[in-house]
Design an enzyme around this catalytic site. Structure first.
Site, PDB file in Angstrom:
ATOM      1  N   GLU A 117     -88.632 132.558   2.549  1.00 47.77           N
ATOM      2  CA  GLU A 117     -88.990 133.976   2.349  1.00 47.77           C
ATOM      3  C   GLU A 117     -88.573 134.428   0.944  1.00 47.77           C
ATOM      4  O   GLU A 117     -89.304 135.158   0.265  1.00 47.77           O
ATOM      5  CB  GLU A 117     -88.327 134.831   3.436  1.00 47.77           C
ATOM      6  CG  GLU A 117     -88.950 134.553   4.807  1.00 47.77           C
ATOM      7  CD  GLU A 117     -88.193 135.182   5.958  1.00 47.77           C
ATOM      8  OE1 GLU A 117     -86.972 134.960   6.048  1.00 47.77           O
ATOM      9  OE2 GLU A 117     -88.822 135.896   6.763  1.00 47.77           O
ATOM     10  N   GLU A 174     -87.300 129.291  12.177  1.00 44.46           N
ATOM     11  CA  GLU A 174     -86.522 130.266  12.954  1.00 44.46           C
ATOM     12  C   GLU A 174     -86.714 130.144  14.458  1.00 44.46           C
ATOM     13  O   GLU A 174     -85.786 130.375  15.234  1.00 44.46           O
ATOM     14  CB  GLU A 174     -86.869 131.699  12.510  1.00 44.46           C
ATOM     15  CG  GLU A 174     -86.306 132.104  11.157  1.00 44.46           C
ATOM     16  CD  GLU A 174     -87.233 131.774   9.999  1.00 44.46           C
ATOM     17  OE1 GLU A 174     -88.137 130.933  10.165  1.00 44.46           O
ATOM     18  OE2 GLU A 174     -87.040 132.353   8.914  1.00 44.46           O
TER      19      GLU A 174
HETATM   20  C1  3H9 Z   1     -83.253 132.625   8.852  1.00 41.56           C
HETATM   21  O1  3H9 Z   1     -83.302 132.196   7.746  1.00 41.56           O
HETATM   22  C2  3H9 Z   1     -83.783 133.975   9.258  1.00 41.56           C
HETATM   23  C3  3H9 Z   1     -84.544 134.618   8.149  1.00 41.56           C
HETATM   24  O2  3H9 Z   1     -85.871 134.844   8.540  1.00 41.56           O
HETATM   25  C4  3H9 Z   1     -83.887 135.863   7.616  1.00 41.56           C
HETATM   26  C5  3H9 Z   1     -83.732 136.945   8.613  1.00 41.56           C
HETATM   27  C6  3H9 Z   1     -83.122 138.225   8.073  1.00 41.56           C
HETATM   28  N1  3H9 Z   1     -76.460 128.949   7.986  1.00 41.56           N
HETATM   29  O3  3H9 Z   1     -77.385 120.277   9.212  1.00 41.56           O
HETATM   30  P1  3H9 Z   1     -76.283 119.798   8.354  1.00 41.56           P
HETATM   31  C7  3H9 Z   1     -74.340 124.289   7.914  1.00 41.56           C
HETATM   32  S1  3H9 Z   1     -82.548 131.734  10.124  1.00 41.56           S
HETATM   33  C8  3H9 Z   1     -75.180 128.587   8.135  1.00 41.56           C
HETATM   34  O4  3H9 Z   1     -75.207 119.001   8.980  1.00 41.56           O
HETATM   35  P2  3H9 Z   1     -78.143 118.186   6.867  1.00 41.56           P
HETATM   36  C9  3H9 Z   1     -74.227 123.385   9.130  1.00 41.56           C
HETATM   37  O5  3H9 Z   1     -73.742 124.086  10.245  1.00 41.56           O
HETATM   38  C10 3H9 Z   1     -82.121 130.194   9.355  1.00 41.56           C
HETATM   39  N2  3H9 Z   1     -74.768 127.305   8.110  1.00 41.56           N
HETATM   40  O6  3H9 Z   1     -76.808 119.022   7.059  1.00 41.56           O
HETATM   41  C11 3H9 Z   1     -73.263 122.329   8.625  1.00 41.56           C
HETATM   42  O7  3H9 Z   1     -71.960 122.870   8.732  1.00 41.56           O
HETATM   43  P3  3H9 Z   1     -70.698 121.906   9.087  1.00 41.56           P
HETATM   44  C12 3H9 Z   1     -83.303 129.333   9.181  1.00 41.56           C
HETATM   45  C13 3H9 Z   1     -75.693 126.371   7.932  1.00 41.56           C
HETATM   46  O8  3H9 Z   1     -78.121 117.736   5.461  1.00 41.56           O
HETATM   47  C14 3H9 Z   1     -73.618 122.206   7.144  1.00 41.56           C
HETATM   48  O9  3H9 Z   1     -74.312 123.406   6.808  1.00 41.56           O
HETATM   49  N3  3H9 Z   1     -82.888 128.058   8.664  1.00 41.56           N
HETATM   50  C15 3H9 Z   1     -77.049 126.671   7.788  1.00 41.56           C
HETATM   51  O10 3H9 Z   1     -78.273 117.188   7.960  1.00 41.56           O
HETATM   52  C16 3H9 Z   1     -74.514 121.037   6.835  1.00 41.56           C
HETATM   53  O11 3H9 Z   1     -75.655 121.106   7.682  1.00 41.56           O
HETATM   54  C17 3H9 Z   1     -82.661 127.012   9.433  1.00 41.56           C
HETATM   55  O12 3H9 Z   1     -82.808 127.064  10.640  1.00 41.56           O
HETATM   56  C18 3H9 Z   1     -77.427 128.032   7.804  1.00 41.56           C
HETATM   57  N4  3H9 Z   1     -78.687 128.435   7.641  1.00 41.56           N
HETATM   58  O13 3H9 Z   1     -79.337 119.227   7.045  1.00 41.56           O
HETATM   59  C19 3H9 Z   1     -82.211 125.760   8.735  1.00 41.56           C
HETATM   60  N5  3H9 Z   1     -77.744 125.520   7.645  1.00 41.56           N
HETATM   61  O14 3H9 Z   1     -70.644 120.900   7.986  1.00 41.56           O
HETATM   62  C20 3H9 Z   1     -80.962 125.224   9.371  1.00 41.56           C
HETATM   63  C21 3H9 Z   1     -76.843 124.531   7.699  1.00 41.56           C
HETATM   64  O15 3H9 Z   1     -69.549 122.863   9.113  1.00 41.56           O
HETATM   65  N6  3H9 Z   1     -80.393 124.094   8.667  1.00 41.56           N
HETATM   66  N7  3H9 Z   1     -75.597 125.029   7.870  1.00 41.56           N
HETATM   67  O16 3H9 Z   1     -71.018 121.307  10.429  1.00 41.56           O
HETATM   68  C22 3H9 Z   1     -80.964 122.857   8.667  1.00 41.56           C
HETATM   69  O17 3H9 Z   1     -82.053 122.640   9.166  1.00 41.56           O
HETATM   70  C23 3H9 Z   1     -80.158 121.741   8.077  1.00 41.56           C
HETATM   71  O18 3H9 Z   1     -78.839 122.187   7.975  1.00 41.56           O
HETATM   72  C24 3H9 Z   1     -80.616 121.264   6.689  1.00 41.56           C
HETATM   73  C25 3H9 Z   1     -79.556 120.267   6.128  1.00 41.56           C
HETATM   74  C26 3H9 Z   1     -81.944 120.524   6.853  1.00 41.56           C
HETATM   75  C27 3H9 Z   1     -80.760 122.399   5.746  1.00 41.56           C
END
Ligand code: 3H9
Length: 706
Positions: A108, A128
């Site tokens: 976004e 999301e």
């Molecule tokens: C959103 O954006 C809503 C919007 O429309 C706005 C509305 C107002 N936040 O997965 P990993 C942490 S909703 C906080 O192991 P990888 C994760 O917990 C969001 N923390 O690494 C972990 O912490 P820890 C939409 C986050 O390399 C660490 O980062 N976005 C977030 O295997 C490493 O993550 C998503 O749904 C976050 N957004 O994968 C994307 N993301 O080390 C969600 C990650 O303490 N994220 N963490 O356990 C992912 O898909 C994967 O994390 C990503 C990296 C592919 C990015």
């Protein structure tokens, strides 16, 4: 300016860097920092254009998911919308430079820029819905304007990311940059500095006609209702994109905001956010620190080329690890290899793999008839028939054949790892790796810790699970481990219900409507009813006299009705394994029940669900208290990834928290009174219910105490 955002100038181009490790989530301070940076570049006469780039491994992984929990428990609501308008209204062009991921709020943010450039390996998406919410910062409004309604609906409702290449073809990315992204983005910014900056929100040319959109939206709703059964967010995302096709941008954003809030405050979203963090939490083992050395696993072997062994060999091959596949004779091995080839051919047919990929994977699997080459492997997974004597013989052979330091794993689903390990001179190298069938498809891997399994061996298997595309959950060595131990009471209750008068289809239907992928009786038919029957016969001597045991499945097995493989079980099956109810079965079961003196009655769908699901929860609570699962969330992750439990309910333990443990406990007590000892409430469930606590709070206390 916040120290999460840095601004440097490369002559006439400003470089705005988001530096909020690990994934540059748009947490507190980030939006404020970007806002100030946009002001700064507009004030600086030397700057003609700006790029926004992420530091570290990614662009921006989205809003900070941790913040959502704070919002729903009364904290302030933060909106990104004003920032995105501020960027889009910047007098100087802003180029978003994407590497890694631009997900959710990250995409976004990128769409509020005037241009987007990306590394070819980058991914963009609106995932999301996987968190039970929808894009909440105009994603559903800008995306259809940039790429058209059909693809925008697919991305917002389906949640799957697209590659930068596909995004470029769709018009979402303006240029792919090979090599140095920052330098490429700066050069691009210079090219566009003097052109009028396009604003996504002002574009309408891709929004389509009313008739085209009606067809797209109807079909998207049908797909979402089927493929994401029970999930509310995909339908809300489609409604929000529909608003983009009918309303001006600002009004569309208001519709999106309303739907976003409804989703965010729903139980589904809370459950899915629990799952997101849970999947990461299970990798953390209190007594095995991150720094624990791991052993290299560059070559593997599998013993037994049956359904499980063949599937496990495919898992290694798919991860690029060469694997020996051993069986006792040529015929068994040929059969095993032909099944593997057939599985791969199906994957090619369904478009999951290319023929080249499959040819390469097959090259990695070497069928063998003896242990000669086992001295070269780093890890062996034994997947022979489920019998202790045979397993011990195999492990004694492995002990002789494998080099010191190799990991000796068993794929047993019920037997004691410690007893298996006792057949070797190196119990520290022995561990359970319980794959779920079909092993090459199912994501769950229960990693079973024996009394003597070394920390290095455990850490290696946990790390390896990721490489194999699995989610590894560490469990203790009890009968059935965590998943199958809980599955016993669940399926027991399903049988009891039929024996008490519920219809076979009624039992399965109630649990499918609850959200499970399959009903418990149909699951039995799929796995083979004879599997449980054989195990029950082996353990019959351990059954306490006077305690009710289910009998219907044993009777079916005695009649040779093992389920799908014999065309009859709880259901009848046609040649395509499509089930139909067996018209003779109800009378048969009624007769058996009459012989056993079990009165027949009408049973509601609510009772069916409560009996089956609370049987899971009660056993889960015992397992937790006995320490065979590290946390309640570990049990949840096991059930979501291995047993088709609906993710939007967060897993059995989270579901119980959502219902309220007091209520669950009272129902368990009712069943205890009605059905006797098998329903004795687990002491932990009783304690938490009486204290007004949840399993999630229990987890927090455990983590704090560790
Ligand atoms: C959103 O954006 C809503 C919007 O429309 C706005 C509305 C107002 N936040 O997965 P990993 C942490 S909703 C906080 O192991 P990888 C994760 O917990 C969001 N923390 O690494 C972990 O912490 P820890 C939409 C986050 O390399 C660490 O980062 N976005 C977030 O295997 C490493 O993550 C998503 O749904 C976050 N957004 O994968 C994307 N993301 O080390 C969600 C990650 O303490 N994220 N963490 O356990 C992912 O898909 C994967 O994390 C990503 C990296 C592919 C990015």
């Amino acid at each position: 300016m916040s120290n999460l955002i840095k601004v440097n100038n490369d002559n006439d181009v400003a470089i705005i860097t988001i530096d909020n490790p690990p994934v540059n989530a748009l947490g507190p301070g980030v939006a404020e920092g970007i806002w100030a940076a946009i002001d700064e570049i507009n004030r600086d006469p030397a700057v003609k254009a700006a790029i926004v780039i992420g530091a570290g491994r990614t662009f921006v992984a989205g809003a900070d998911i941790k913040e959502f929990g704070k919002m729903t428990s009364g904290g302030p609501r933060r909106s990104l919308l004003p920032l995105l308008l501020h960027i889009e209204d910047s007098a100087k062009p802003v180029v978003m430079a994407i590497h890694g991921q631009a997900f959710g709020g990250g995409l976004e943010l990128a769409m509020a820029g005037h241009y987007r450039v990306a590394s070819p390996a980058a991914q963009v998406g609106q995932p999301e819905v996987n968190l039970g919410i929808i894009p909440g910062a105009a994603g559903t409004q800008r995306l259809p304007r940039l790429i058209g309604v059909a693809k925008a609906v697919e991305m917002c409702a389906g949640g799957k990311p697209v590659s930068a290449r596909e995004a470029a073809a769709l018009g979402l990315i303006d240029r792919l940059i090979d090599g140095d992204l920052r330098a490429g983005a700066v050069a691009f910014a210079r090219e566009v500095a003097s052109k009028p900056a396009p604003r996504a929100r002002e574009r309408t040319e891709k929004l389509g006609t009313a008739a085209e959109n009606a067809a797209i939206l109807t079909s998207a709703r049908a797909v979402a209702s089927k493929k994401q059964r029970g999930l509310k967010a995909p339908l809300a995302a489609i409604d929000a994109v529909e608003a983009a096709t009918k309303l001006p941008f600002e009004e569309g954003c208001q519709v999106e905001a309303k739907l976003f809030t409804e989703c965010l405050f729903s139980d589904q979203s809370k459950a899915l956010i629990h799952v997101f963090f849970g999947e990461r939490e299970v990798a953390k083992i209190p007594d095995i620190p991150k720094e624990t050395p791991v052993l290299p696993v560059n070559r593997a072997a599998v013993v037994g080329s049956g359904t499980m062994g063949g599937g496990i060999a495919m898992v290694f091959a798919n991860a690029g690890i060469p694997v020996l596949l051993k069986d006792v004779d040529e015929a068994a091995l040929d059969l095993g290899m032909s099944k593997i080839r057939k599985n791969y051919a199906n994957s090619v047919q369904r478009g999951r793999f290319t023929q080249t990929f499959v040819d390469e994977r097959l090259q990695l699997i070497t069928p063998v008839l003896n242990y000669n080459a086992f001295s070269e492997v780093d890890m062996v997974v034994e997947a022979v028939f489920e019998g202790m004597t045979l397993k011990k013989t195999v492990f004694a052979d492995l002990d002789r054949a494998c080099r010191k330091g190799a990991i000796l794993a068993s794929n047993t689903s019920t037997l004691s790892i410690d007893e298996i390990a006792s057949a070797t001179s190196r119990p520290e190298a022995v561990i359970g790796t319980h794959f779920f069938s079909p092993a090459n498809v199912m994501r769950l891997l229960e990693i079973v810790r024996g009394k003597k399994s070394s920390k290095e061996v455990i850490a290696t298997c946990m790390q390896l699970s990721k490489k194999l595309g699995k989610i590894g959950v560490l469990v203790g060595n009890c009968r059935g481990f965590v998943g199958n131990r809980m599955f016993g009471p669940y399926r027991r209750e399903a049988q009891f219900l039929v024996e008490e008068g519920a219809g076979v289809e009624a039992v399965d239907q109630a649990l499918v409507e609850f959200g499970n992928a399959m009903g418990p009786l149909a699951t039995g038919d799929l796995a083979g009813l004879d599997v449980g029957w054989r195990i029950r016969k082996e353990y019959r001597h351990l059954e306490k006299p006077g305690i009710r045991q289910p009998f219907a499945e044993d009777r079916l097995c005695e009649m040779g009705r093992y389920g799908q493989k014999t065309v009859r079980g709880w259901y009848c099956y046609d040649e395509n394994r499509r089930p139909s109810p067996d018209p003779e079965l109800p009378a048969m079961v009624r007769n058996w029940s009459a012989e056993a003196g079990i009165p027949q009655r009408k049973i509601s769908a609510e009772e069916i669900v409560d009996r089956c699901i609370y049987a899971l929860v009660n056993e889960g609570a015992r397992i937790l208290e006995e320490g065979y699962a590290l946390r309640a969330v570990d049990i949840d992750i096991i059930y979501l990834n291995g047993y088709g439990f609906p993710a939007y309910r967060g897993g059995p333990m989270w579901h119980a928290d959502t219902v309220g443990l007091q209520k669950v406990y009272e129902r368990v007590c009712e069943f205890h009174q009605q059905h006797g000892e098998l329903w004795a409430p687990a002491p932990l469930l009783k304690r938490l219910a009486e204290a007004g606590k949840t399993f999630a709070e229990f987890d927090k206390e455990q983590v704090a105490a560790a």
